[in-house]
Design an enzyme around this catalytic site. Structure first.
Site, PDB file in Angstrom:
ATOM      1  N   ASP A 201       0.768  -1.246   0.000  1.00 65.74           N
ATOM      2  CA  ASP A 201       0.000   0.000   0.000  1.00 65.74           C
ATOM      3  C   ASP A 201       0.802   1.301   0.000  1.00 65.74           C
ATOM      4  OD1 ASP A 201      -1.823  -2.023   0.449  1.00 65.74           O
ATOM      5  OD2 ASP A 201      -2.827  -1.043   2.117  1.00 65.74           O
TER       6      ASP A 201
ATOM      7  N   GLU B 158       1.861  -9.222  11.533  1.00 62.82           N
ATOM      8  CA  GLU B 158       1.590  -8.853  10.138  1.00 62.82           C
ATOM      9  C   GLU B 158       2.909  -8.572   9.413  1.00 62.82           C
ATOM     10  OE1 GLU B 158      -0.938  -5.412   9.765  1.00 62.82           O
ATOM     11  OE2 GLU B 158      -1.175  -5.653   7.598  1.00 62.82           O
TER      12      GLU B 158
HETATM   13  C1  DGY Z   1      -5.994  -1.380   4.250  1.00 66.12           C
HETATM   14  O1  DGY Z   1      -7.134  -1.051   4.559  1.00 66.12           O
HETATM   15  O2  DGY Z   1      -4.965  -0.932   4.755  1.00 66.12           O
HETATM   16  C2  DGY Z   1      -5.817  -2.431   3.257  1.00 66.12           C
HETATM   17  O3  DGY Z   1      -4.478  -2.756   3.084  1.00 66.12           O
HETATM   18  C3  DGY Z   1      -6.436  -2.059   1.961  1.00 66.12           C
HETATM   19  O4  DGY Z   1      -6.561  -3.252   1.279  1.00 66.12           O
END
Ligand code: DGY
Length: 436
Positions: free
Chosen positions: A166, A396
């Protein structure tokens, strides 16, 4: 203390069971309460060691929400949960079960082949692969039709969330061109679950939401979104995953007696391979992103540019350079593989995809290095993955300097990769555990 692999498997299995919602797994409680595309597929690689039928069901559920145009969405909102933003009321994709309107890295083909190759229940695996392969092929066709309209051989992502990485440094420049005017007021939920210092900045979030509103304004018509998006980036990692999944779909199709599907997948992969050389950067000694909207390479050395070993892309010399770079990065930290070059001034050891190590990425790179004939480099990556969970459990992501676990806890795909690693260590110096 050396890791007890049987105990590691049992702990991983417990995480998978806790996050199991029947027909799908959530990535982690709280932060991500629905089904995510690539989380779900990769989770199947761990779930199969508990129950092969359940692993196939994970893929079947995801594909039941494929769009008519072939796209497989990145989130399926099976339940209502106000603890996540942006939910269905923001996406408004008008699907029978609400979904997001963008996609995610297509690891499906890669996962299906492993489920099939290593199945104990061969008839079940053949039956499920036969049911799912037309859907996987439709997704891949969609990619090249709608995310490569100029027919270059490589697909672009149109939103940073599609990459799965992201807030990578890779997107900074392209994302800075996305406006923020007109973003409706919103309240983030992620920072209620995870410390803000480990999550994307507000300036990035505003642009993530602007893109969602923009695509929603175009009625999620994928035939239009690519050209209409100010953010269009060709990610070498994303494309490598698609190429590897096409290689794997071709093999599956051959085995199921579907030569037309096999030929089609091989043709897509061959065309992409021919175009891939343009993503090599001599300066960085690795692959890098190409900003399609700006027409130039992105000056950022990330793990996305190492992932192409997954499809054995590049010359043997380039593959060895990637292995050497992984050693160099590891020498600058303590645990591999940081998500960005640790000596880049933009590197942040704890901020999501701007530095932390991710065990799913390690797993795909380890697979790729072995495939490229670099087994020692591959095993070092696997050893680091085990060392990370030994240090901090199934997080994570991890600070590559300290090994501290970050982001969501008891994370499904981390557990799945470790379950798979300890069960399938055959052929390496890591010893596998006996059956569960
Ligand atoms: C988030 O909401 O951070 C997710 O990675 C989007 O898929």
């Amino acid at each position: 203390m050396p890791l007890d692999r049987k105990a590691a498997f049992e702990q991983a299995a417990a995480v998978l069971r806790r996050n199991d919602r029947g027909g799908y797994t959530i990535p982690t409680r709280g932060l991500y309460p629905f089904q995510w595309n690539w989380d779900s597929c990769l989770s199947a690689l761990g779930l199969r060691h508990l129950d092969e039928r359940r692993a196939w069901l994970e893929l079947e559920t995801l594909l039941a929400h494929q769009w008519p145009d072939g796209m497989v969405p990145h989130i399926v909102f099976h339940v209502e949960d106000e603890g996540y933003f942006p939910g269905p009321k923001i996406w408004r994709t008008n699907r029978p079960t609400p979904t997001s309107g963008i996609t995610q890295p297509p690891v499906l083909g890669y996962v299906m082949k492993r489920l099939l190759d290593e199945a104990k229940d061969k008839p079940l695996a053949a039956d499920m692969a036969r049911q799912l392969i037309p859907k996987a092929a439709a997704w891949h066709r969609w990619f090249y039709a709608d995310r490569d309209p100029a027919n270059t051989g490589l697909v672009a992502i149109i939103h940073p969330w599609e990459s799965g990485r992201d807030n990578s440094i890779d997107w900074d420049e392209a994302l800075a061109r996305v406006p923020t005017e007109g973003v409706e007021p919103y309240q983030r939920r992620d920072t209620q679950h995870v410390d803000q210092s480990q999550r994307p900045h507000k300036a990035e979030y505003d642009r993530y939401i602007w893109l969602v509103q923009h695509f929603r304004g175009l009625d999620w018509d994928n035939a239009e979104l690519h050209d209409a998006s100010p953010f269009r980036v060709v990610d070498p990692g994303f494309n490598a995953i698609l190429i590897r999944s096409d290689d794997d779909l071709a093999d599956i199709a051959d085995r199921l007696g579907k030569p037309a599907l096999a030929a089609e997948a091989r043709a897509r992969a061959a065309k992409a391979r021919a175009a891939f050389g343009a993503l090599w950067s001599e300066r960085h000694g690795q692959f890098v992103c190409f900003d399609r909207a700006a027409g130039r390479q992105v000056d950022s050395a990330s793990v996305g540019g190492l992932l192409p070993v997954l499809a054995a892309l590049g010359t043997p010399e380039q593959q060895r350079a990637i292995a050497a770079l992984i050693r160099r990065w590891r020498g600058l930290t303590r645990f591999g593989i940081a998500s960005h070059a640790p000596d880049d001034p933009r590197f942040e050891a704890k901020r999501y995809w701007r530095g932390p190590a991710w065990i799913i990425v390690n797993s795909m790179i380890a697979d790729g290095l072995a495939r490229c004939g670099l087994p020692e480099a591959s095993e070092q990556v696997n050893r680091d993955s085990l060392a990370l969970i030994e240090t901090s459990g199934f997080a994570e992501y991890y600070d590559p300097h300290t090994g501290e676990g970050l982001g969501g806890g008891e994370f499904t795909w981390t557990a799945a990769m470790i379950a798979d690693l300890v069960m399938n260590a055959g052929g390496s110096s890591l010893s596998p555990v006996a059956g569960p």
